[in-house]
Design a protein around this motif. Structure first.
Motif, PDB file in Angstrom:
ATOM      1  N   CYS A  32      43.969  70.406  70.822  1.00 27.69           N
ATOM      2  CA  CYS A  32      42.901  70.774  69.877  1.00 27.69           C
ATOM      3  C   CYS A  32      43.480  71.036  68.490  1.00 27.69           C
ATOM      4  O   CYS A  32      42.908  70.617  67.482  1.00 27.69           O
ATOM      5  CB  CYS A  32      42.141  71.997  70.379  1.00 27.69           C
ATOM      6  N   ALA A  33      44.622  71.705  68.430  1.00 24.96           N
ATOM      7  CA  ALA A  33      45.272  71.964  67.139  1.00 24.96           C
ATOM      8  C   ALA A  33      45.733  70.665  66.489  1.00 24.96           C
ATOM      9  O   ALA A  33      45.550  70.463  65.277  1.00 24.96           O
ATOM     10  CB  ALA A  33      46.449  72.916  67.329  1.00 24.96           C
ATOM     11  N   VAL A  34      46.308  69.762  67.271  1.00 27.54           N
ATOM     12  CA  VAL A  34      46.731  68.458  66.738  1.00 27.54           C
ATOM     13  C   VAL A  34      45.514  67.678  66.252  1.00 27.54           C
ATOM     14  O   VAL A  34      45.560  67.016  65.210  1.00 27.54           O
ATOM     15  CB  VAL A  34      47.529  67.666  67.798  1.00 27.54           C
ATOM     16  N   GLY A  35      44.417  67.778  66.990  1.00 29.17           N
ATOM     17  CA  GLY A  35      43.180  67.108  66.574  1.00 29.17           C
ATOM     18  C   GLY A  35      42.681  67.621  65.232  1.00 29.17           C
ATOM     19  O   GLY A  35      42.222  66.845  64.388  1.00 29.17           O
ATOM     20  N   LEU A  36      42.785  68.924  65.005  1.00 25.99           N
ATOM     21  CA  LEU A  36      42.361  69.479  63.713  1.00 25.99           C
ATOM     22  C   LEU A  36      43.272  69.023  62.579  1.00 25.99           C
ATOM     23  O   LEU A  36      42.805  68.746  61.470  1.00 25.99           O
ATOM     24  CB  LEU A  36      42.322  71.002  63.790  1.00 25.99           C
ATOM     25  N   VAL A  37      44.571  68.917  62.857  1.00 21.99           N
ATOM     26  CA  VAL A  37      45.497  68.403  61.844  1.00 21.99           C
ATOM     27  C   VAL A  37      45.174  66.939  61.549  1.00 21.99           C
ATOM     28  O   VAL A  37      45.215  66.501  60.392  1.00 21.99           O
ATOM     29  CB  VAL A  37      46.960  68.585  62.310  1.00 21.99           C
ATOM     30  N   LEU A  38      44.821  66.200  62.586  1.00 23.55           N
ATOM     31  CA  LEU A  38      44.477  64.794  62.387  1.00 23.55           C
ATOM     32  C   LEU A  38      43.166  64.619  61.621  1.00 23.55           C
ATOM     33  O   LEU A  38      42.983  63.593  60.951  1.00 23.55           O
ATOM     34  CB  LEU A  38      44.422  64.066  63.729  1.00 23.55           C
ATOM     35  N   VAL A  39      42.267  65.579  61.700  1.00 23.85           N
ATOM     36  CA  VAL A  39      41.062  65.530  60.858  1.00 23.85           C
ATOM     37  C   VAL A  39      41.475  65.553  59.390  1.00 23.85           C
ATOM     38  O   VAL A  39      40.980  64.762  58.575  1.00 23.85           O
ATOM     39  CB  VAL A  39      40.108  66.701  61.170  1.00 23.85           C
ATOM     40  N   ALA A  40      42.396  66.449  59.062  1.00 24.82           N
ATOM     41  CA  ALA A  40      42.881  66.523  57.682  1.00 24.82           C
ATOM     42  C   ALA A  40      43.600  65.233  57.292  1.00 24.82           C
ATOM     43  O   ALA A  40      43.428  64.728  56.167  1.00 24.82           O
ATOM     44  CB  ALA A  40      43.819  67.721  57.519  1.00 24.82           C
ATOM     45  N   ALA A  41      44.393  64.680  58.202  1.00 24.51           N
ATOM     46  CA  ALA A  41      45.088  63.424  57.908  1.00 24.51           C
ATOM     47  C   ALA A  41      44.101  62.281  57.704  1.00 24.51           C
ATOM     48  O   ALA A  41      44.294  61.438  56.811  1.00 24.51           O
ATOM     49  CB  ALA A  41      46.057  63.093  59.042  1.00 24.51           C
ATOM     50  N   THR A  42      43.052  62.249  58.498  1.00 24.58           N
ATOM     51  CA  THR A  42      42.027  61.207  58.353  1.00 24.58           C
ATOM     52  C   THR A  42      41.345  61.300  57.001  1.00 24.58           C
ATOM     53  O   THR A  42      41.181  60.293  56.296  1.00 24.58           O
ATOM     54  CB  THR A  42      40.984  61.336  59.478  1.00 24.58           C
ATOM     55  N   LEU A  43      40.954  62.501  56.632  1.00 23.91           N
ATOM     56  CA  LEU A  43      40.277  62.684  55.345  1.00 23.91           C
ATOM     57  C   LEU A  43      41.204  62.381  54.173  1.00 23.91           C
ATOM     58  O   LEU A  43      40.772  61.797  53.172  1.00 23.91           O
ATOM     59  CB  LEU A  43      39.729  64.105  55.243  1.00 23.91           C
ATOM     60  N   THR A  44      42.466  62.747  54.301  1.00 27.77           N
ATOM     61  CA  THR A  44      43.431  62.457  53.235  1.00 27.77           C
ATOM     62  C   THR A  44      43.651  60.961  53.098  1.00 27.77           C
ATOM     63  O   THR A  44      43.650  60.417  51.984  1.00 27.77           O
ATOM     64  CB  THR A  44      44.767  63.169  53.511  1.00 27.77           C
ATOM     65  N   ALA A  45      43.845  60.279  54.220  1.00 29.93           N
ATOM     66  CA  ALA A  45      44.056  58.828  54.178  1.00 29.93           C
ATOM     67  C   ALA A  45      42.836  58.108  53.632  1.00 29.93           C
ATOM     68  O   ALA A  45      42.963  57.176  52.825  1.00 29.93           O
ATOM     69  CB  ALA A  45      44.400  58.311  55.568  1.00 29.93           C
ATOM     70  N   ALA A  46      41.664  58.553  54.029  1.00 27.47           N
ATOM     71  CA  ALA A  46      40.435  57.927  53.514  1.00 27.47           C
ATOM     72  C   ALA A  46      40.259  58.200  52.027  1.00 27.47           C
ATOM     73  O   ALA A  46      39.831  57.325  51.270  1.00 27.47           O
ATOM     74  CB  ALA A  46      39.226  58.434  54.298  1.00 27.47           C
ATOM     75  N   GLY A  47      40.615  59.396  51.612  1.00 22.73           N
ATOM     76  CA  GLY A  47      40.486  59.751  50.197  1.00 22.73           C
ATOM     77  C   GLY A  47      41.409  58.957  49.295  1.00 22.73           C
ATOM     78  O   GLY A  47      41.063  58.636  48.154  1.00 22.73           O
ATOM     79  N   TYR A  48      42.596  58.610  49.789  1.00 21.92           N
ATOM     80  CA  TYR A  48      43.548  57.838  48.994  1.00 21.92           C
ATOM     81  C   TYR A  48      43.364  56.334  49.171  1.00 21.92           C
ATOM     82  O   TYR A  48      44.100  55.552  48.585  1.00 21.92           O
ATOM     83  CB  TYR A  48      44.990  58.231  49.350  1.00 21.92           C
ATOM     84  N   GLY A  49      42.398  55.924  49.997  1.00 17.61           N
ATOM     85  CA  GLY A  49      42.094  54.514  50.141  1.00 17.61           C
ATOM     86  C   GLY A  49      42.893  53.771  51.198  1.00 17.61           C
ATOM     87  O   GLY A  49      42.884  52.548  51.225  1.00 17.61           O
ATOM     88  N   PHE A  50      43.567  54.464  52.056  1.00 21.07           N
ATOM     89  CA  PHE A  50      44.315  53.828  53.137  1.00 21.07           C
ATOM     90  C   PHE A  50      43.401  53.700  54.357  1.00 21.07           C
ATOM     91  O   PHE A  50      43.443  54.514  55.275  1.00 21.07           O
ATOM     92  CB  PHE A  50      45.559  54.635  53.499  1.00 21.07           C
TER      93      PHE A  50
END
Length: 95
Positions: free
Chosen positions: A35-53
């Motif tokens: 669950c903790a890794v999943g929450l970190v991956l939410v942030a990674a998903t939003l960051t990657a989407a925000g930078y256009g990757f």
């Protein structure tokens, strides 16, 4: 003090029969970590989407969903296992 007053856990001052069950039972830890890794991956998903990757956003998003679903499933399955094995939880208050 009689024997009932020395009983652990202190049922007189706790509202739930299994307070701290998730931390005390080591079988819950993989689910909590996922669950903790999943929450970190939410942030990674939003960051990657925000930078256009877009590719990385999709990969992180799929990994996020998998981690969260499996993590929650593991925690719920372990809670049900403990609840079925403990007769003290079968009471009118349905805790």
């Amino acid at each position: 003090m009689n024997q009932a007053e020395k009983q652990f856990p202190d049922n007189a001052r706790t509202t739930r029969t299994h307070a701290g069950e998730s931390i005390r039972d080591a079988r819950n830890w993989p689910g909590l970590v996922l669950c903790a890794v999943g929450l970190v991956l939410v942030a990674a998903t939003l960051t990657a989407a925000g930078y256009g990757f877009a590719g990385w956003a999709v990969i992180a998003g799929v990994a996020c969903v998998l981690c969260l679903v499996v993590g929650v499933w593991l925690v719920v399955a372990e809670h049900r296992r403990v609840k079925e094995n403990d007769l003290a939880l079968h009471e009118p208050r349905d805790h």
